[in-house]
Design a protein around this motif. Structure first.
Motif, PDB file in Angstrom:
ATOM      1  N   LEU A 114      -7.925  -6.497  -9.445  1.00  0.00           N
ATOM      2  CA  LEU A 114      -7.056  -5.966  -8.399  1.00  0.00           C
ATOM      3  C   LEU A 114      -6.324  -4.718  -8.885  1.00  0.00           C
ATOM      4  O   LEU A 114      -5.934  -4.617 -10.052  1.00  0.00           O
ATOM      5  N   TYR A 115      -6.115  -3.768  -7.969  1.00  0.00           N
ATOM      6  CA  TYR A 115      -5.385  -2.548  -8.281  1.00  0.00           C
ATOM      7  C   TYR A 115      -3.875  -2.799  -8.250  1.00  0.00           C
ATOM      8  O   TYR A 115      -3.408  -3.879  -7.854  1.00  0.00           O
ATOM      9  N   ASN A 116      -3.130  -1.770  -8.639  1.00  0.00           N
ATOM     10  CA  ASN A 116      -1.663  -1.817  -8.648  1.00  0.00           C
ATOM     11  C   ASN A 116      -1.161  -2.049  -7.224  1.00  0.00           C
ATOM     12  O   ASN A 116      -1.353  -1.206  -6.346  1.00  0.00           O
ATOM     13  N   PRO A 117      -0.513  -3.194  -6.957  1.00  0.00           N
ATOM     14  CA  PRO A 117      -0.078  -3.476  -5.581  1.00  0.00           C
ATOM     15  C   PRO A 117       0.945  -2.470  -5.062  1.00  0.00           C
ATOM     16  O   PRO A 117       1.051  -2.263  -3.852  1.00  0.00           O
ATOM     17  N   VAL A 129      -1.480   0.088  -3.626  1.00  0.00           N
ATOM     18  CA  VAL A 129      -2.317  -0.448  -2.546  1.00  0.00           C
ATOM     19  C   VAL A 129      -1.487  -0.708  -1.295  1.00  0.00           C
ATOM     20  O   VAL A 129      -1.913  -0.428  -0.169  1.00  0.00           O
ATOM     21  N   TYR A 130      -0.275  -1.260  -1.493  1.00  0.00           N
ATOM     22  CA  TYR A 130       0.578  -1.616  -0.357  1.00  0.00           C
ATOM     23  C   TYR A 130       1.808  -0.716  -0.295  1.00  0.00           C
ATOM     24  O   TYR A 130       2.924  -1.171  -0.016  1.00  0.00           O
ATOM     25  N   PRO A 150       5.097  -5.681  -1.673  1.00  0.00           N
ATOM     26  CA  PRO A 150       3.708  -6.183  -1.631  1.00  0.00           C
ATOM     27  C   PRO A 150       3.680  -7.625  -1.132  1.00  0.00           C
ATOM     28  O   PRO A 150       4.638  -8.391  -1.324  1.00  0.00           O
ATOM     29  N   VAL A 161       0.776 -13.019  -3.943  1.00  0.00           N
ATOM     30  CA  VAL A 161      -0.467 -12.884  -4.701  1.00  0.00           C
ATOM     31  C   VAL A 161      -1.641 -13.476  -3.935  1.00  0.00           C
ATOM     32  O   VAL A 161      -2.732 -12.892  -3.881  1.00  0.00           O
ATOM     33  N   GLN A 204      -3.226 -11.134  -1.642  1.00  0.00           N
ATOM     34  CA  GLN A 204      -3.848  -9.963  -2.250  1.00  0.00           C
ATOM     35  C   GLN A 204      -5.287 -10.234  -2.705  1.00  0.00           C
ATOM     36  O   GLN A 204      -6.004  -9.311  -3.071  1.00  0.00           O
ATOM     37  N   SER A 242      -8.580  -2.434  -2.565  1.00  0.00           N
ATOM     38  CA  SER A 242      -7.741  -3.456  -3.201  1.00  0.00           C
ATOM     39  C   SER A 242      -8.179  -3.770  -4.630  1.00  0.00           C
ATOM     40  O   SER A 242      -7.382  -4.287  -5.425  1.00  0.00           O
ATOM     41  N   LEU A 248      -5.506 -10.178 -12.038  1.00  0.00           N
ATOM     42  CA  LEU A 248      -4.295  -9.646 -11.416  1.00  0.00           C
ATOM     43  C   LEU A 248      -3.818  -8.407 -12.164  1.00  0.00           C
ATOM     44  O   LEU A 248      -3.874  -8.352 -13.398  1.00  0.00           O
ATOM     45  N   TRP A 249      -3.322  -7.442 -11.412  1.00  0.00           N
ATOM     46  CA  TRP A 249      -2.843  -6.196 -12.028  1.00  0.00           C
ATOM     47  C   TRP A 249      -1.573  -6.464 -12.840  1.00  0.00           C
ATOM     48  O   TRP A 249      -0.714  -7.284 -12.462  1.00  0.00           O
TER      49      TRP A 249
END
Length: 543
Positions: free
Chosen positions: A399-402, A405-406, A412, A415, A418, A425, A485-486
């Motif tokens: 997953l990218y940096n929330p 992304v958001y 955000p 989890v 996400q 994402s 998870l990022w």
């Protein structure tokens, strides 16, 4: 130099046998074309007066008669084709026997590209297609990127590594040829399970009357990969909703009709997974990991042991408290905490976790504290690892940096929300080899990790290369139930240049998608454009 008479005779016989093979194939093709040709029947194609007077009943009777006719024709054709195949096999055996009787003098001559070689190639094609189905042992690949990964799929979706800029990590099989291919493979697997060959032996104890039939709804997941010089290999898994047994079917398509390789029943009901997590600090991340472990392993799966190898003293008491709290609340006691008062070393931590197990053979899942997994992944781990035969290297969806992304949201989402396979994402982490399922004896047999590797990265690649150069089959495929998870990544100055490059590469890849990074690069330009637009709007309003 003239060839001896015996060699000339063998060459002549070989030529005539090849001609015979060609004639047999031509005969099969001719018979097929004749049977496929439309039959001329005056009353059938032009009903005329009789058809007009009889009406619907006449046409139904006519269709039934024609259907019976073609069924009889098809049965007859199948019987003739089977007979031709038998004759072809006999001729092939004779040809092989002639080749074995060739004199050493003829073999020793410096002839290249002769008809004898052509005959050998033909025999190899006829007799070794099945042997090519499982390319598993002794691959001797040059690097960790040499292995051909599998693509994974369910009845509705395909999870693919090769995306480019237009394809997505999770897609429906939109193209008709791909959709038809997967449907055909799933149905072929059902045919193998529901109609086992008598010679298989393994299904003989299943009485025909009480055999449980499988349907398309029982298909769980599958993997496929194509090797250009061999064909496509399929690994299919089926499971009844109310049972614990899985059916595993391997199919092979050698650039032609599908060929069955094997069919077997896999019972994973007693398969324990030892989840090994090396850790130093990061207690908040560990608390989140234990929440996932509680929901999946304790409440759902119930066949998991947890081994945490902790480095250092800072945070050790808090980690111990978290584990004891979960144990009290869930009555779960299948865990081990190994404490090492030394600098963090992931390879050493996993090695210590593997050796801390003292109950014999066990399936191990090497995991990180930032990994989120599902109950379905645990079953995939069990199904794709086999002691002495297979190790499983799933490709994690990272997953990218929330915060990026958001960015359009105030905060955000949780989890759990996400965890989606979208291009913006996250991505399939195909350059990572840290998460893996393998049996303890296989790990110890190849010598485990290279404990000379210090700091971040490298130890998992060394182990992966050992398996590639060994005698086990490596299953490498994207898995939808495994997420990374990022988290903020720090690349220490003490790393070697190679480790530092790998760390920076991982850090850059983890941050955001291609489009999001592009927007960040041109953020000043975008903001300047917005300011100009706002100024122009205000000027028009004032004017």
């Amino acid at each position: 130099m003239r060839m001896p008479r015996r060699g000339l005779v063998i060459q002549a016989r070989t030529r005539w046998l090849l001609v015979g093979l060609a004639l047999l194939f031509s005969l099969v093709l001719l018979m097929y074309l004749l049977e496929c040709a439309p039959q001329t029947d005056g009353n059938g194609s032009l009903p005329g007066v009789v058809g007009e007077s009889m009406g619907k009943e006449y046409y139904q009777a006519l269709l039934q008669e024609q259907e019976e006719h073609y069924q009889n024709r098809a049965t007859s054709l199948k019987r003739q084709i089977a007979q031709l195949k038998q004759e072809l096999q006999e001729m092939s055996d004779k040809l092989k026997s002639l080749q074995e009787k060739k004199s050493p003098k003829v073999n020793g001559m410096n002839y290249q590209g002769t008809k004898e070689q052509t005959s050998n190639d033909l025999l190899e094609f006829l007799h070794s297609q099945i042997d090519k189905a499982e390319v598993s042992v002794g691959a001797k690949l040059p690097s960790e990127y040499g292995v051909i990964p599998f693509e994974s799929f369910t009845s509705m979706k395909v999870f693919q590594l090769e995306m480019g800029l237009t394809r997505h990590p999770e897609e429906k099989p939109v193209r008709k040829d791909k959709r038809d291919e997967l449907v055909e493979v799933i149905e072929a697997g059902l045919e193998v399970i529901n109609n086992p060959d008598e010679e298989d032996g393994q299904d003989e104890d299943d009485g025909v009357g009480d055999r449980q039939l499988y349907s398309e709804n029982d298909f769980l997941e599958g993997y496929y990969r194509t090797e250009r010089d061999k064909g496509t290999q399929y690994e299919l898994f089926y499971k009844k909703m109310d049972g614990m047994e899985y059916r595993h079917v391997t199919l092979f398509r050698p650039f032609g009709p599908l060929m069955k390789v094997k069919s077997e029943t896999v019972d994973i009901s007693r398969s324990i997974i030892n989840v090994i997590v090396p850790l130093a600090g990061r207690t908040e991340a560990f608390a989140q990991f234990m929440q996932n472990f509680r929901d999946v392993c304790i409440h759902q799966d119930k066949r998991v042991h947890l081994t945490v190898v902790y480095f250092g003293q800072d945070g050790l008491s808090e980690v111990k408290s978290i584990m004891e709290s979960v144990a009290r609340e869930t009555d779960f006691h299948n865990y081990t905490l190994v404490s090492l008062n030394e600098e963090f070393n992931r390879g050493r931590g996993l090695d210590m976790g593997a050796r801390a197990w003292e109950k014999g053979e066990v399936l191990m899942f090497f995991c990180d504290v930032d990994v989120y997994f599902t109950a379905e992944f645990l079953n995939s781990c069990r199904l794709n690892a086999e002691p002495g035969k297979k190790v499983f290297y799933p490709v994690v969806f990272s997953l990218y940096n929330p915060a990026i992304v958001y960015a359009n949201q105030d905060i955000p989402p949780p989890v759990e929300q996400q965890l989606v396979h979208k291009k913006d994402s996250g991505f399939w982490r195909d350059f990572g080899f840290g998460m893996t399922c393998q049996y303890r004896t296989d790990f110890l047999t190849v010598g485990g990790f290279d404990l000379e590797v210090k700091g971040w990265g490298g130890e998992d690649v060394h182990l992966y290369r050992k398996y590639l150069h060994g005698e086990l089959m490596v299953i490498r495929t994207p898995v939808p139930g495994l997420f990374h998870l990022w988290h903020e990544k720090h690349c220490a100055d003490e790393l070697t240049p190679e480790q530092y490059r790998m760390c920076i590469q991982s850090k850059a890849m983890n941050e955001a998608s291609h489009s999001h990074l592009g927007m960040l690069v041109f953020r000043d330009e975008i903001e300047a454009h917005l300011r100009k637009q706002a100024y122009r709007t205000n000027s028009e309003a004032v004017g």
